[in-house]
Every structure is written in structure tokens, then in C-alpha cells.
Design an enzyme around this catalytic site. Sequence first.
Site, PDB file in Angstrom:
ATOM      1  N   LEU A 165      35.543  38.112  44.346  1.00 35.86           N
ATOM      2  CA  LEU A 165      36.131  39.334  44.889  1.00 35.86           C
ATOM      3  C   LEU A 165      37.635  39.365  44.653  1.00 35.86           C
ATOM      4  CD1 LEU A 165      35.864  41.950  46.504  1.00 35.86           C
ATOM      5  CD2 LEU A 165      36.206  40.590  48.587  1.00 35.86           C
ATOM      6  N   TYR A 166      38.289  38.206  44.786  1.00 36.63           N
ATOM      7  CA  TYR A 166      39.734  38.154  44.505  1.00 36.63           C
ATOM      8  C   TYR A 166      40.027  38.674  43.109  1.00 36.63           C
ATOM      9  CZ  TYR A 166      44.214  36.119  43.139  1.00 36.63           C
ATOM     10  OH  TYR A 166      45.483  35.940  42.647  1.00 36.63           O
ATOM     11  N   ALA A 167      39.289  38.177  42.113  1.00 41.07           N
ATOM     12  CA  ALA A 167      39.494  38.635  40.740  1.00 41.07           C
ATOM     13  C   ALA A 167      39.194  40.126  40.607  1.00 41.07           C
ATOM     14  CB  ALA A 167      38.620  37.829  39.786  1.00 41.07           C
ATOM     15  N   THR A 169      39.603  42.444  42.868  1.00 43.26           N
ATOM     16  CA  THR A 169      40.697  43.246  43.414  1.00 43.26           C
ATOM     17  C   THR A 169      41.881  43.282  42.449  1.00 43.26           C
ATOM     18  OG1 THR A 169      41.707  41.386  44.652  1.00 43.26           O
ATOM     19  CG2 THR A 169      40.050  42.728  45.797  1.00 43.26           C
ATOM     20  N   LYS A 170      42.115  42.184  41.746  1.00 45.64           N
ATOM     21  CA  LYS A 170      43.219  42.161  40.783  1.00 45.64           C
ATOM     22  C   LYS A 170      42.897  43.000  39.548  1.00 45.64           C
ATOM     23  CE  LYS A 170      46.399  39.750  42.786  1.00 45.64           C
ATOM     24  NZ  LYS A 170      47.726  40.352  43.027  1.00 45.64           N
TER      25      LYS A 170
END
Length: 336
Positions: free
Chosen positions: A151-153, A155-156
Site C-alpha cells: 500500500l505504501y508503494a 500511495t507513492k
Amino acid sequence: MKILVTGTAGFIGYHVATRLLERGEEVVGLDNLSDYYDVELKKARLARIQGKPGYTHVHADLADREAMEQVFATHRPRRVIHLAAQAGVRYAAQNPHVYVSSNVTGFLHVLEGCRHTGVEHLVFASTSSVYGANTRMPFSEHQPTEHPLTLYAATKKANEQMAHAYAHLYRLPCTGLRFFTVYGPWGRPDMALFLFTKAILAGEPVRVFNHGRHKRSFTYVDDIVDGVLGTLENVPAPEPHWSGERPDPGTSGVAPYRIFNIGNEKPVELLRYIEVLERCLGKTARLDMLPLQPGDVPDTEANVSALVQATGHAPKVDVQEGVGRFVDWYRGYYRA
């Protein structure tokens, strides 16, 4: 010039703000001092820059629309370096909502602020994690990045797409920077070098994922700062230059928008990284070998030819020198 830097109590933001102040720029720093990791470390970073001439601090949350509108209306920065975000790959599995709030909603507020106050150039932090399921090395900005694994990736990746839309619709020059495994003094306690150092000095086992077979483009923070400031001066061209069937992922061609990798072109195996750290500490690590974690990619390797062409800068600090500098800082800060 007046430059808004978000995340100035954070690892990279602190170093970027320090360099800007040293060269005489006026810096408006923004941070919410979140408790994702040790707030005292964040306060210690901030204390080193708050008293410097030219620095103004704003305590605000990216997700607070009214506060962000006030920041831009009051300070009207000429350029913006957006580094604040909810970081960490594994933390997203337990706290997904904070990633969307900070990294997506918060980034929208930054874009809107830039749009409505005529900011000349927005430089924002992305991540090598956007390469996701890609396995062709080295990673290049010209590769598609349609398959993030965390999910972090995601969002980026959303940040990159949102910035491109604003660059196209409102002619807001935007540059996204994909950072590769940043380390160095004043680093984040949730990252490998910090965790390894703490464990080795305490005589505790070091958790080594993927049985140490990871390779990473470990990138020293000063090299990251060089890249950030180099790209800040390199405003993307306002006119379209695309004539093919599909725009290039790294250059757009239909908007004043660029993407750059910033990473060391010489990846290092994780076990080698630990060996360097052992020598710097003068202690041997106890290794707890563990399997690959969900969302982790086995290897990263940066192609920085586009960065070099645009700015003349290529990361150059090797791990022996960089880890040594980190250990010196760690021993001094923690009296270890």
C-alpha cells in the site's frame, strides 16, 4: 528564494533544510511530529535548525486542509520540496488509513496549495518501491510501474499520477524523486541500519529477512540531498515534446513533469552491509535468518543516468564510508 520544505523534523527533510539554510535560502519548514517513531529524535533534529537565520517552522498536518491552505496563503513559497509522508512498507499492513490520509489526501493539499499560489516548481519524494513486481535490473524511470506490491508503494505511485495530472491541467512543473534505501546520520529508527546497530550493541539477534540474500542500492543521505537540490534547480520544460504513440513514463512529454531515480548504482548484498557494520562497531552480529517478508522485493538497483544528465550528480558515497559516518553519529547521539 523562499522554499517550503515539508517533513523538516524527518530524516531527509532535516538534511535538505539544513543544506538550504547553509546556502542562504529562506526555508519554511512544516511537520506534524507524528509518533510513528521516536518523537524526541524528531525534536532533536528540529532543534538544530529552528534557531538558524532564515528558518520558520509551522506545526501542521498534511491532511488538515484548512491548515495547509493557510500555510500557502501566508507564506507563498516560490518553490516546494515535499518530503513529509507516512513512511514504512510493513507498517501499512496494520495502519492503512494513515497512509491514505497523509500520502494521498495530504499530497492533494500540497498540489492545491502550489496551484493556487503560483509555485514555480514542486519537487516531491517518491520511492523505489513503486517498481513493485518489476524484475529487470537496473530499475529505470522508463519502465512501467503498474504493479506495486505494498500500500505504501501504491500511495507513492498515486502521488506520481496526481502530480502528472496537475502538471498537465495547470502547467505546474513537478518533479518526482524515487529514493533508494536512504541511510546516514539522524536516520530513521525503523530502518535496517538503525535496527541492526541497536541490536548488535545490545547483544541481541539481528533479524535478517530473505536469509540475507537481499541486494539494495543503499544511498547515503548527502547524495540524496545533492539530488534533491539539483533537481530543484532543473525545472521541467513547460512545452510538450512527445510525438510517439505512448508518452515515456519518466518524462511525460505532454506536461512539465519529470521522474528521477536517486540511488547508488552499486547494489550491496545485505550480508555484506552487515559485515561492514560489524567492522565499524567492532562487534560481531548474531543473525536470526528469516524468510522473505510479504511485500518485500528481493533486489533493487538504480539506473541514475537521467539524473546525471539533468543535474550532473550521481550518488558516490560507498557503504564503508557511509556506515562509518552513521556509527560515529549513533555512538555520539546515544552515548553508546
